[in-house]
Design an enzyme around this catalytic site. Sequence first.
Site, mmCIF file in Angstrom:
data_model
loop_
_atom_site.group_PDB
_atom_site.id
_atom_site.type_symbol
_atom_site.label_atom_id
_atom_site.label_comp_id
_atom_site.label_asym_id
_atom_site.label_seq_id
_atom_site.Cartn_x
_atom_site.Cartn_y
_atom_site.Cartn_z
ATOM 1 C CG ASP A 518 -2.082 0.959 1.230
ATOM 2 O OD1 ASP A 518 -2.050 1.663 0.318
ATOM 3 O OD2 ASP A 518 -2.593 0.931 2.223
ATOM 4 C CD GLU A 521 -0.342 5.612 -3.593
ATOM 5 O OE1 GLU A 521 0.211 5.689 -2.425
ATOM 6 O OE2 GLU A 521 -1.155 4.331 -3.668
ATOM 7 C CG ASP A 594 -7.684 4.370 1.049
ATOM 8 O OD1 ASP A 594 -7.830 3.101 0.798
ATOM 9 O OD2 ASP A 594 -7.035 5.235 1.497
#
Lengths: 783, 580
Positions: A518, A521, A594
Amino acid sequence: MMFVSPPPLCRLVLAVLFVFLFFFAAAAWKKDEFRNCNQTPFCKRARFRAPHSLPHYAVSDLAISEGHLKARLLPWRPSVDPVNDAGDPPRSLLLLLSVYQGGVLRLKIDEDYSAPSAPSKKRFEVPDVVLPDLEDRRLWLPRFFSAEDGAATSFYLSDGFEGFLRHDPFEIEVRREGSKDPVVSLNSHGLFDFEQLRQKTEGEDWEERFRGHTDTRPYGPQSISFDVSFHGAEFVYGIPEHASTSLALRPTKGPGVEESEPYRLFNLDVFEYLDDSAFGIYGSIPFMLSHSLKSSSGFFWLNSAEMQIDVLAPGWDNSTASDKSRIDTFWMSEAGILDAFFFVGPGPKDVLRQYASVTGTLAMPQEFAIAYHQCRWNYRDEEDVASVDASFDEHDIPYDVLWLDIEHTDGKRYFTWDRVLFPNPEEMQKKLAAKGRHMVTIVDPHIKRDDSYHVHKEASEKGYYVKDATGKDFDGWCWSGSSSYPDMLNPEIREWWADKFSLNNYGGSTPSLYIWNDMNEPSVFNGPEITMTRDAVHYGGIEHREMHNAYGYYFHMATANGLLKRGNGNDRPFVLSRAFFAGSQRYGAIWTGDNTADWDHLKASVPMVLTLGLTGISFSGADVGGFFGNPEPELLVRWYQLGAFYPFFRAHAHHDTRRREPWLLGSLAAEGELYVDDGKSYNFEHGAYIHRRFIFSDHKLTSYDLHSPPNVGLKKFTSGCTVERIILLGLPSGAEKAVIEPGNFKADIELGPLTLRAATSSVAPTIRKPNVRIADNWSIKVL
Amino acid sequence: MENHAGFALLVASFCLIWVSGATSISNKQYLGIDPRDLSYYKSDVIKCINGSKKFTREQLNDEFCDCPDGTDEPGTSACPEGKFYCQNAGHIPLKIFSSRVNDGICDCCDGSDEYDGNANCPNTCWEAGKAARERLKKKIETFKEGIVARKKEIEKAKEAYTKDEAELAKLKSDEKMLKELVQKLKEQKERIEKLEQEERLKKEKEEKRLREEEEKSKEQEEKAEESQQHSTDSSHEQEILMDSHDREIESRNDDVTKTESAASDAVEQENVDSGAISDDAEGLSKEELGRLVASRWTGQEASEKKDIIGNVEEDQVSHDPDEHYGYNSETEENRAKYDEDDRANYDEDNFEDDQEDEYEDDNAVSDGSYIPDQYEKTGSADTTDTSNPSWFGKIQRTVQNVLHAFNFFKTPVNVSEAAHIRKEYEESNSKLSRVQSKVSSLSEKLKHDFGKEKEFYLFYDHCFESKQNKYVYKICPFKQASQVEGHSTTRLGSWDKFEESYRVMLFSNGDRCWNGPDRSLKVRLRCGVKNEVSDVDEPSRCEYLAFMSTPSVCLEDKLKELEQKLGQLTTMQPQNHDEL
């Protein structure tokens, strides 16, 4: 190579559900925190240029070299230079055209580093994305042909297609042999611009400031932009990741188009992203697919810097005779080179096959990975895990994987356990494994800057972190507080990272443990736009701006390779990642991040997942139930029903939400059964359940297998079933009914006895469907 | 002979083989059937239990699902609705979902669910059964002890209940008499006051007349004052009072609104702050910025602030009705208090409760459960002064004396006697209101549902505590539950009701969670010898779950059930277990 298949634990009965709805105070998307095109100088400079308004380039020195077609692009200088804001005169550029088997044309344009005034810095070419054997599949061009009285050149591309290079101004076209009808073209509107690296002129300020952050931009402007036209196209698809309620990309500019941002490709951790927006979210794939009943084609720009893409409505260029059967697009990137692939089609499946021949096909997942996953931030402790597991048994609801989010770690130090909550992680995993179940733990790229943490200690000693502009380890804030980020661009560091997953190095792990990446990015809470500063420095002096969109991809790659290594190559990895780039399909599953528990997000998940499927990432899904907030009971039921069709099927929830494991749905139940083929419980003669089955040969899924049409007959259901398919791909050839409209399928397609009816926005006819008998007609409607 | 013997042996062994073969076939066919249902499957054509279809004996367990209800496939996984029976000799027989049959995982301790040879399931029934028997025995012990304790408790509860009822009856009659008394005193008082007034008027008139000429200039003022002071028109007075009430209420409301809007301003401010991160990012340190962004997902920092604000708002809202109520019934004197210090006084009732709780909590702390003796003390302490007959007689006598002694026809009024009456009136009146408040609190108590046998009666005045990590959980049945961390207390809920036939105590409408629901707590009761809270947990955000053992739920029926189960376990003991 041996592939170990887990015991079949296959049946998924969804007894659905019951959850209270209560007000969820959404703090909502923080628009101001993200740059729009006007706040992004390269985008602002390029976006509103008129066609053919720039000084253009012309082809010269055309030659065949090692089977490539090479040329020089000479800048054309008008006598009066209208817009030359830089001091140096532009240098010529080098152009390279290559042809690959199966209808793929590659175009590279880069600086001429041998020129006397050439920059010392080389522009970034994204490594390790195209398949290593692509070069083996290159066709050696023996010759080229002069066309249009020497004003152009053509060359062989594939059966029925040729490459075409117009000389002045330069323009590249894929076109049909014989009819000379263009299919895809680049620079037809003369919008090609290549900001060459240069010295700073006196008094020039290259710094960019945004909301308190300063980007030093030591190399100055270096953006590239150009137009690409899809001829004969009615719709364009692809370029994820954007949340959208439409599968087809809506125009962003032109007559009759509301003012919109271009589609942005910039991997960002966006808190409570909107369900319909052109702004960039977690991942980026600069691949666009065009489609009409006549033909399909594709275009892929291998470039990992921030990209902005306009889809232009007819008439955008004020041309009176606007060609309605053409879609023009405009591509802008902040840095890198022009390294683009044209895919000739002609059918959509061909385009996908061609794209897959460049970036690869889905890694064959293990059986458990395509079953149902149960996740929550957080299953708190071993007791909680045991009780959730037991409740699934108690209610006879099959599930295969239980997930642990960040709270399982010792202070967000990944590869560790909170030993108060999880004193015996091996024991816990073994208990699950005894029932054929697996566990997934989260491992994020932010490494806590704590000298007593072995990962940090090693990484800082070895100099494995990304550096900031001053040369120190980049220090950002994330879950673990003050954190640094391993430089995943460097293959050596990826190897080091991969070794962290060995059973010895990852204390408390067992062979049944798999991984979730997770925040890759990367998410940096105190960085500009919640990510890393663009002037941070990677391996080989590469600036973060140049490779930003691929950071998560390399991280995902290193993690997947870690699991592969752990199993000595005999255990297929499972790694879920939030960030992605072209080629991520080779390393595992992707989810849409999300999302929010509302109907709009449910709706948007369909085009989002389908778009990922169209751009190679077939193994993807959205969080069932919606991550933020509490779904009303019906929404949750519907989401489970739809979620059974996501190739990656996981329920997940924020820690502020109420528990919503399937048995909590109580009386409001949607009964259904989901089978993953266990090879025996399926009975075709008697109309048993629709199965989901992966087809693979040679232990690999090929793109053809992946996207082949289903061979669905009453008694035959044995091959060609896909992981995911959209009607677009499942069309029988010559079906004239299938007009696909933006965001609205008007399709009624006969596929043997199985009628897929698509009355509304999008349809996901995968082969997994609760409680559906093969003889039944079925459809999913997304409101 | 030898030959014959040999032949016989051969035949016998053939038979053996044949027999064993037959047994295995029929065993297979009757796999997964509860022995009690075997007769159902004996006929040649068998009905699906739900009556939907029929099937032949050959179709039994043929791995093809004929009955939607699974009747025909008890021993295979062919029917999704089927149940597989495992005998589990030495342990408890079990019916498992037929999906578990031959799925590679051992579900039955005798391994009978995995017969296709793909999984090796050893028979662990004896060992597992042993452990189960131990557990069961222990549980039975607990139940036996618990039942005894429960009986005692119920006795005490009934006693206490009867006592409280009697107390209430007594209090009510006291209340009635006191009311009469107070009424009488009031009448006397008013009469005296009237007399006094008349006297005063007379006197004043006299004086007035005398002064009239000298003080003509001030006449007007005097008159006005008089009429104001001596207005005896009660309705008029009330009007004035009401007016002032209304005004005050209005102004109070204004205050509330202001505070609320201030609070919401603060919330907005908060939002603006987090939204504007970087309008002012320079103002924040890098770490502050990081934490601020992280808090969007976790809600942590923001939550604390908002929680506080939320609480304030809620407090105000929830106090509003009290406030109005208070105004209408309060005396002028009390009103003055409001004006001085509005907040502290709203809570008068709660405040008292708190004190009471603290007192009881002290008891609870000592061993985490209540002490019956203590209850009696607490229960009676309150009422000692009122329930004492000598007290009541005394007051009655005094009053009688006073009333009789007073001479109404005597003028001027005897000052000391008048004062005496006033004093008696005030005392009796305040006594009355004390008695009234006791009546109402006791009737409030008796209104509750204390279980079928009033087995929870003694819980009323007690709190139970449990320390979990840094928190102390306080559970006060019929009142409220809270979580205490140092000096901060979070309300987990106020008493709502029993659920699941007195096996769960529910507390709801606790403090609001940021981004979440109002807190609530479920206390699951299980049989135990002592009253003890253990394992407080928060399975979902702000929804708490606690376990409490108590004799109150140790039921005879359940004990019988357990004993039966144990009996089964022992009789099912496989005879050859020693050989194993």
